[in-house]
Write a protein that holds these residues in place. Structure first.
Motif, PDB file in Angstrom:
ATOM      1  N   GLU A 112      -3.323 -11.943   7.376  1.00 25.11           N
ATOM      2  CA  GLU A 112      -2.743 -12.054   6.151  1.00 25.11           C
ATOM      3  C   GLU A 112      -1.739 -12.681   5.411  1.00 25.11           C
ATOM      4  O   GLU A 112      -1.107 -12.853   4.746  1.00 25.11           O
ATOM      5  N   GLN A 113      -0.778 -11.581   6.333  1.00 18.75           N
ATOM      6  CA  GLN A 113       1.086 -11.499   6.264  1.00 18.75           C
ATOM      7  C   GLN A 113       1.224 -12.684   6.130  1.00 18.75           C
ATOM      8  O   GLN A 113       2.261 -12.618   4.824  1.00 18.75           O
ATOM      9  N   PRO A 114       1.530 -13.696   6.945  1.00 20.59           N
ATOM     10  CA  PRO A 114       2.470 -14.601   7.269  1.00 20.59           C
ATOM     11  C   PRO A 114       1.450 -15.708   5.405  1.00 20.59           C
ATOM     12  O   PRO A 114       1.857 -16.900   4.881  1.00 20.59           O
ATOM     13  N   LEU A 115       0.395 -15.046   5.633  1.00 26.48           N
ATOM     14  CA  LEU A 115       0.154 -15.840   3.671  1.00 26.48           C
ATOM     15  C   LEU A 115       0.641 -15.330   2.414  1.00 26.48           C
ATOM     16  O   LEU A 115       0.465 -15.918   1.553  1.00 26.48           O
ATOM     17  N   PHE A 116       1.232 -14.491   2.836  1.00 29.95           N
ATOM     18  CA  PHE A 116       1.738 -13.600   1.164  1.00 29.95           C
ATOM     19  C   PHE A 116       3.580 -13.378   1.444  1.00 29.95           C
ATOM     20  O   PHE A 116       4.381 -13.023   2.298  1.00 29.95           O
ATOM     21  N   ASN A 117       3.905 -14.370   1.056  1.00 29.72           N
ATOM     22  CA  ASN A 117       5.401 -14.817   1.278  1.00 29.72           C
ATOM     23  C   ASN A 117       6.398 -13.591   0.647  1.00 29.72           C
ATOM     24  O   ASN A 117       7.827 -13.545   0.277  1.00 29.72           O
ATOM     25  N   LYS A 118       5.942 -12.231   0.348  1.00 32.69           N
ATOM     26  CA  LYS A 118       6.995 -11.056   0.025  1.00 32.69           C
ATOM     27  C   LYS A 118       6.648 -10.219   0.627  1.00 32.69           C
ATOM     28  O   LYS A 118       6.398 -10.371   1.587  1.00 32.69           O
ATOM     29  N   SER A 119       6.956  -8.873   0.604  1.00 29.78           N
ATOM     30  CA  SER A 119       7.126  -7.489   1.306  1.00 29.78           C
ATOM     31  C   SER A 119       6.088  -7.591   1.227  1.00 29.78           C
ATOM     32  O   SER A 119       5.055  -7.183   0.676  1.00 29.78           O
ATOM     33  N   PHE A 120       5.832  -6.909   2.452  1.00 32.82           N
ATOM     34  CA  PHE A 120       3.940  -6.851   3.387  1.00 32.82           C
ATOM     35  C   PHE A 120       3.802  -5.404   3.965  1.00 32.82           C
ATOM     36  O   PHE A 120       4.930  -5.634   4.894  1.00 32.82           O
ATOM     37  N   ALA A 121       3.105  -4.413   3.472  1.00 37.32           N
ATOM     38  CA  ALA A 121       2.856  -3.536   4.670  1.00 37.32           C
ATOM     39  C   ALA A 121       1.774  -3.152   5.205  1.00 37.32           C
ATOM     40  O   ALA A 121       1.146  -3.245   4.407  1.00 37.32           O
ATOM     41  N   PHE A 122       1.533  -2.350   6.400  1.00 33.31           N
ATOM     42  CA  PHE A 122       0.540  -1.866   6.537  1.00 33.31           C
ATOM     43  C   PHE A 122       0.391   0.182   6.972  1.00 33.31           C
ATOM     44  O   PHE A 122       1.341  -0.093   7.468  1.00 33.31           O
ATOM     45  N   PHE A 123      -0.526   0.321   6.007  1.00 28.19           N
ATOM     46  CA  PHE A 123      -0.254   2.021   6.377  1.00 28.19           C
ATOM     47  C   PHE A 123      -1.828   2.471   6.488  1.00 28.19           C
ATOM     48  O   PHE A 123      -2.633   2.025   6.371  1.00 28.19           O
ATOM     49  N   GLU A 124      -2.110   3.242   7.458  1.00 25.95           N
ATOM     50  CA  GLU A 124      -2.934   4.722   7.506  1.00 25.95           C
ATOM     51  C   GLU A 124      -3.096   4.994   6.971  1.00 25.95           C
ATOM     52  O   GLU A 124      -4.384   5.696   6.628  1.00 25.95           O
ATOM     53  N   GLN A 125      -2.278   6.008   6.299  1.00 23.71           N
ATOM     54  CA  GLN A 125      -2.312   6.858   5.021  1.00 23.71           C
ATOM     55  C   GLN A 125      -2.601   6.192   3.121  1.00 23.71           C
ATOM     56  O   GLN A 125      -1.059   5.339   3.234  1.00 23.71           O
ATOM     57  N   LEU A 126      -2.555   6.432   2.596  1.00 26.26           N
ATOM     58  CA  LEU A 126      -2.621   6.180   0.656  1.00 26.26           C
ATOM     59  C   LEU A 126      -1.467   7.166   1.103  1.00 26.26           C
ATOM     60  O   LEU A 126      -0.310   5.820  -0.177  1.00 26.26           O
ATOM     61  N   THR A 127      -1.642   7.797   0.949  1.00 25.03           N
ATOM     62  CA  THR A 127       0.091   8.425  -0.022  1.00 25.03           C
ATOM     63  C   THR A 127       1.359   7.764   0.698  1.00 25.03           C
ATOM     64  O   THR A 127       2.034   7.472   0.062  1.00 25.03           O
ATOM     65  N   ASP A 128       0.909   6.869   1.923  1.00 25.61           N
ATOM     66  CA  ASP A 128       2.451   6.491   2.449  1.00 25.61           C
ATOM     67  C   ASP A 128       2.585   5.117   1.448  1.00 25.61           C
ATOM     68  O   ASP A 128       3.321   5.189   1.620  1.00 25.61           O
ATOM     69  N   ALA A 129       1.259   4.777   1.256  1.00 21.11           N
ATOM     70  CA  ALA A 129       1.469   3.320   0.701  1.00 21.11           C
ATOM     71  C   ALA A 129       2.320   3.547  -0.575  1.00 21.11           C
ATOM     72  O   ALA A 129       2.608   3.429  -0.946  1.00 21.11           O
ATOM     73  N   GLN A 130       1.651   4.674  -0.997  1.00 21.14           N
ATOM     74  CA  GLN A 130       2.101   4.616  -2.436  1.00 21.14           C
ATOM     75  C   GLN A 130       3.576   5.534  -2.215  1.00 21.14           C
ATOM     76  O   GLN A 130       4.461   4.615  -3.365  1.00 21.14           O
ATOM     77  N   ASN A 131       3.837   6.454  -1.753  1.00 18.67           N
ATOM     78  CA  ASN A 131       5.097   6.331  -1.158  1.00 18.67           C
ATOM     79  C   ASN A 131       6.103   5.025  -0.962  1.00 18.67           C
ATOM     80  O   ASN A 131       6.955   5.404  -1.528  1.00 18.67           O
ATOM     81  N   TRP A 132       5.948   3.851  -0.548  1.00 17.96           N
ATOM     82  CA  TRP A 132       6.375   2.856  -0.003  1.00 17.96           C
ATOM     83  C   TRP A 132       6.137   2.207  -1.369  1.00 17.96           C
ATOM     84  O   TRP A 132       7.460   1.558  -2.146  1.00 17.96           O
ATOM     85  N   ALA A 133       5.680   2.332  -2.732  1.00 16.13           N
ATOM     86  CA  ALA A 133       5.621   1.973  -3.873  1.00 16.13           C
ATOM     87  C   ALA A 133       6.062   1.921  -4.633  1.00 16.13           C
ATOM     88  O   ALA A 133       7.308   1.609  -5.374  1.00 16.13           O
ATOM     89  N   GLU A 134       6.314   3.398  -4.681  1.00 14.07           N
ATOM     90  CA  GLU A 134       7.185   4.037  -5.347  1.00 14.07           C
ATOM     91  C   GLU A 134       8.784   3.708  -5.124  1.00 14.07           C
ATOM     92  O   GLU A 134       9.829   3.612  -6.142  1.00 14.07           O
ATOM     93  N   ALA A 135       8.865   3.756  -3.968  1.00 14.22           N
ATOM     94  CA  ALA A 135      10.419   3.389  -3.456  1.00 14.22           C
ATOM     95  C   ALA A 135      10.610   2.269  -3.896  1.00 14.22           C
ATOM     96  O   ALA A 135      12.299   1.866  -3.899  1.00 14.22           O
ATOM     97  N   PHE A 136       9.655   1.392  -3.497  1.00 18.07           N
ATOM     98  CA  PHE A 136      10.262   0.253  -3.669  1.00 18.07           C
ATOM     99  C   PHE A 136      10.814  -0.387  -5.253  1.00 18.07           C
ATOM    100  O   PHE A 136      11.855  -1.181  -5.409  1.00 18.07           O
ATOM    101  N   PHE A 137      10.408  -0.060  -6.336  1.00 19.71           N
ATOM    102  CA  PHE A 137      11.580   0.005  -7.191  1.00 19.71           C
ATOM    103  C   PHE A 137      12.767   0.518  -6.928  1.00 19.71           C
ATOM    104  O   PHE A 137      13.393   0.749  -9.794  1.00 19.71           O
ATOM    105  N   ARG A 138      13.226   1.729  -6.543  1.00 25.14           N
ATOM    106  CA  ARG A 138      14.681   2.491  -6.804  1.00 25.14           C
ATOM    107  C   ARG A 138      15.426   1.945  -6.718  1.00 25.14           C
ATOM    108  O   ARG A 138      16.008   0.920  -6.335  1.00 25.14           O
TER     109      ARG A 138
END
Length: 120
Positions: free
Chosen positions: A94-120
């Motif tokens: 899927e990653q090549p199909l999305f032309n912006k930032s793309f990440a894979f996480f095993e834990q939801l909290t890690d993804a939430q922290n990434w999302a929060e930090a994204f706009f700092r």
């Protein structure tokens, strides 16, 4: 969480800077379903940038054509969350199909922290 939306095929949790999408088990997530989800995002986020987190705890299929045209230009990042190795393999496809930032996480909290930090 600001808002939770339940449909017959998914659960959406809306936060100020990101949304979490949980597609239910054995659902085929296609263009029709993606359009419904995108309408919900448009209602809340309008033109503000946000990150989409897909929490993939349930086995379901994704029609890769949902990535065509990047229907919502304000999705700035996509995080896929799963502890399942098969989901990691699918994320690689899927990653090549999305032309912006793309990440894979095993834990939801890690993804939430990434999302929060994204706009700092």
């Amino acid at each position: 969480m600001i808002q939770r939306i339940d449909t017959d095929f998914c659960e959406l949790s809306i936060y100020a800077k990101y949304a979490i999408l949980k597609v239910f088990e054995n659902v085929f997530y296609d263009i029709e379903k993606a359009t419904i989800v995108h309408q919900k995002f448009q209602e809340f986020f309008q033109n503000k940038p946000f990150v989409l987190i897909t929490e993939r705890n349930f086995k379901h299929e994704v029609d890769f054509s949902v990535y065509k045209g990047n229907a919502l230009q304000n999705i700035e990042g996509l995080a896929i969350v799963s502890a399942n190795p098969e989901e990691r393999e699918r994320a690689v496809l899927e990653q090549p199909l999305f032309n912006k930032s793309f990440a894979f996480f095993e834990q939801l909290t890690d993804a939430q922290n990434w999302a929060e930090a994204f706009f700092r």
